[in-house]
Design a protein around this motif. Structure first.
Motif, mmCIF file in Angstrom:
data_model
loop_
_atom_site.group_PDB
_atom_site.id
_atom_site.type_symbol
_atom_site.label_atom_id
_atom_site.label_comp_id
_atom_site.label_asym_id
_atom_site.label_seq_id
_atom_site.Cartn_x
_atom_site.Cartn_y
_atom_site.Cartn_z
ATOM 1 N N ASN A 30 0.939 -1.147 0.333
ATOM 2 C CA ASN A 30 -0.008 -0.027 0.242
ATOM 3 C C ASN A 30 0.557 1.322 0.596
ATOM 4 O OD1 ASN A 30 -2.640 -0.847 -0.650
ATOM 5 N ND2 ASN A 30 -2.691 -1.264 1.962
ATOM 6 N N ALA A 46 -2.858 15.587 -4.863
ATOM 7 C CA ALA A 46 -3.319 13.573 -3.909
ATOM 8 C C ALA A 46 -4.132 14.190 -5.489
ATOM 9 C CB ALA A 46 -3.807 14.008 -2.762
ATOM 10 N N LEU A 47 -5.219 14.050 -5.298
ATOM 11 C CA LEU A 47 -6.342 13.217 -6.748
ATOM 12 C C LEU A 47 -5.854 13.576 -7.706
ATOM 13 C CD1 LEU A 47 -9.871 14.167 -7.163
ATOM 14 C CD2 LEU A 47 -9.413 16.506 -8.087
ATOM 15 N N THR A 48 -4.628 14.222 -8.387
ATOM 16 C CA THR A 48 -4.381 13.503 -9.681
ATOM 17 C C THR A 48 -3.396 12.408 -9.501
ATOM 18 O OG1 THR A 48 -3.128 15.142 -10.203
ATOM 19 C CG2 THR A 48 -2.356 13.919 -11.286
ATOM 20 N N SER A 49 -2.939 11.637 -8.055
ATOM 21 C CA SER A 49 -1.900 10.492 -8.228
ATOM 22 C C SER A 49 -3.806 9.521 -7.220
ATOM 23 C CB SER A 49 -0.936 10.464 -6.750
ATOM 24 O OG SER A 49 -2.225 10.768 -5.630
ATOM 25 N N GLN A 50 -3.993 9.641 -7.121
ATOM 26 C CA GLN A 50 -5.585 9.531 -6.500
ATOM 27 C C GLN A 50 -6.060 8.765 -7.923
ATOM 28 O OE1 GLN A 50 -8.919 10.553 -4.338
ATOM 29 N NE2 GLN A 50 -10.150 9.044 -4.772
ATOM 30 N N ILE A 51 -6.420 9.602 -9.129
ATOM 31 C CA ILE A 51 -7.011 9.168 -10.086
ATOM 32 C C ILE A 51 -6.365 8.567 -11.522
ATOM 33 C CG2 ILE A 51 -8.828 9.932 -12.618
ATOM 34 C CD1 ILE A 51 -9.179 12.046 -10.207
ATOM 35 N N ARG A 103 -5.398 4.290 -11.013
ATOM 36 C CA ARG A 103 -6.164 3.382 -10.905
ATOM 37 C C ARG A 103 -5.980 2.904 -12.171
ATOM 38 N NH1 ARG A 103 -11.750 7.240 -9.753
ATOM 39 N NH2 ARG A 103 -11.312 7.994 -7.462
ATOM 40 N N SER A 113 2.039 6.487 -6.927
ATOM 41 C CA SER A 113 1.133 7.177 -7.474
ATOM 42 C C SER A 113 0.801 8.659 -7.097
ATOM 43 C CB SER A 113 -0.130 6.988 -6.819
ATOM 44 O OG SER A 113 -0.905 5.399 -6.886
ATOM 45 N N SER A 158 2.421 1.491 -3.213
ATOM 46 C CA SER A 158 1.403 2.192 -4.464
ATOM 47 C C SER A 158 1.348 3.492 -4.332
ATOM 48 C CB SER A 158 0.397 1.534 -4.269
ATOM 49 O OG SER A 158 -0.899 1.838 -5.025
ATOM 50 N N THR A 159 1.010 4.385 -3.078
ATOM 51 C CA THR A 159 0.850 5.517 -2.712
ATOM 52 C C THR A 159 2.179 6.456 -2.805
ATOM 53 O OG1 THR A 159 -0.639 5.121 -1.182
ATOM 54 C CG2 THR A 159 -0.153 7.081 -1.281
#
Length: 431
Positions: free
Chosen positions: A7, A349-354, A357, A14, A10-11
């Motif tokens: 995890n 943060a939002l860019t890494s989350q999307i 995926r 991202s 992965s974070t």
């Protein structure tokens, strides 16, 4: 323990991917400035990827330009000679044809001229004209012209070129995404049961929303605009992709159709983030949770024909650009709070989350950020390219520039305020 490590990695991966996307977008932006500058014969001192200490640098022997890769991967820059305008250089020797003609006069004519007595007994030093021009910082050199001495229209092209390159890259990524995966559309995942409204006037489970009141849908705000201020009981025309054949609970076949939907409540949209009345009116189910309700909606990939896909790619980019102006308008009028925005940390943060995926997510968020960066940089805010274009236009109209030092102070103050605002909106996200 292994799951936790996976995890974490992965974070981290991202976040690195998000930073890489932003770095590429900014580098492309600066390359737009550089490319336009080279074509229009501006003198460029340095093109740098990143900030801080140089990890690698090389100077072109032909042009004298320095290319550098620097330590901090959060931006980059293209430095034009004389861009700040604070050090005004002498005009080039070519601007004075009389002087040039005199220097080129035959020796015989020079001997007939009136002799001039000099107090300095030393013989005059003959300088090579090109070298003297370069040493004195003249506007034109073998490497090109200084920024503030170039024609206003040329400077405007150079200033706009960065945003243009961002937009071109963004549209290209959107086109690739739409053709490879289809356009992401809003779909109804679950409808609120009702006996009050006839089934033929209701949306159905798994309906993909394509149009509302004859307008194509791209963003959720498009639905809000189409239905805003309509009343309970009104019939609205919506084009949907509906499941017409099932295999148990699995959809088998869809058809596009236009349906008339009876609204179950009044629609009142206050701002871009206020969509509750829209989903309530359409009868979308809402699942209660600890942090409020969650509307039962989903994203669905939907493919269109070749030419329609191409057209929708450009239309989608325009919609993104329009949403930026809409949000800014709502901020200025007080309809939307600053807390609804995000700064650099939130963006990463939002860019890494999307982007983390899937490759599709990477294409979507990169295209979205590209359009945002293009539009934002053209806003007439001090320190941004749009503000510099305004100053250049003023100079063009007046025939003389605004005091260069005053302009530099305005841009410096604007940069500090922008930086402070970015930090503020990030802090509000965590308060």
């Amino acid at each position: 323990m292994e799951y936790l490590l996976l995890n974490v990695w992965s974070t981290v991966g991202s976040v690195v991917l998000a930073i890489l996307i932003l770095l590429v977008m900014i580098t492309v932006h600066e390359f737009g400035h550089y490319l336009a500058g080279r074509i229009l014969k501006f003198r460029i001192d340095e093109f740098s990827v990143g900030f801080g200490p140089a990890l690698f640098k090389r100077r072109s022997k032909k042009t004298g330009e320095l290319f550098a890769l620097r330590l901090i991967p959060l931006g980059g820059y293209c430095a034009f000679a004389g861009e700040d305008g604070e050090q005004e250089s002498a005009p080039p020797a070519e601007s004075f044809p009389e002087a040039a003609e005199a220097s080129a006069a035959p020796t015989g004519e020079a001997e007939n001229a009136m002799p001039v007595q000099s107090e300095d007994p030393r013989p005059p030093v003959q300088e090579d004209a090109p070298e003297a021009t370069a040493q004195s910082g003249a506007a034109v050199s073998p490497r090109g012209g200084e920024f503030t001495h170039m024609a206003p229209w040329k400077r405007i092209i150079v200033l706009v070129a960065g945003a243009f390159m961002n937009y071109v890259l963004a549209v290209l990524l959107i086109i690739i995404c739409f053709f490879a995966y289809g356009q992401t559309m809003i779909a109804v995942y679950e409808m609120q049961p009702t006996a009050e409204y006839p089934a033929q006037y209701c949306l159905q489970k798994y309906d993909v929303l394509l149009e509302a009141e004859g307008k194509n849908l791209y963003l959720t705000t498009d639905i809000a605009q189409a239905l805003n201020e309509k009343k309970q009981g009104d019939l609205v025309a919506m084009r949907v992709s509906r499941v017409v054949e099932w295999d148990g609970d699995t959809p088998v076949r869809r058809e596009e159709m236009t349906v008339r939907v009876m609204l179950r409540a009044d629609v009142t949209v206050q701002n871009s983030a206020d969509l509750d009345s829209v989903w309530t009116a359409l009868g979308v189910a809402c699942e209660a949770g600890e942090e409020g309700g969650t509307w039962q909606l989903a994203n669905a990939s939907y493919r269109f024909g070749f030419w329609e896909t191409l057209g929708r790619s450009f239309a989608y980019s325009f919609k993104i650009a329009g949403s930026i102006f809409r949000v800014l308008g709502e901020l200025l009028t007080g309809r939307l709070g600053v807390s609804a925005l995000g700064g650099p940390v939130t963006t990463i943060a939002l860019t890494s989350q999307i982007a983390g995926r899937s490759f599709r997510g990477f294409l979507e968020i990169a295209g979205f950020l590209g359009v945002n960066l293009a539009v934002f940089n053209l806003l007439p805010i001090p320190a941004l390219d749009g503000s510099k274009v305004i100053f250049t236009l003023i100079e063009w109209i007046r025939g003389k520039p605004v005091n260069r030092k005053v302009e530099a102070i305005i841009h410096a103050v604007g940069f500090v305020l922008l930086l402070g605002f970015a930090v503020l909106v990030d802090i509000l996200q965590f308060v």
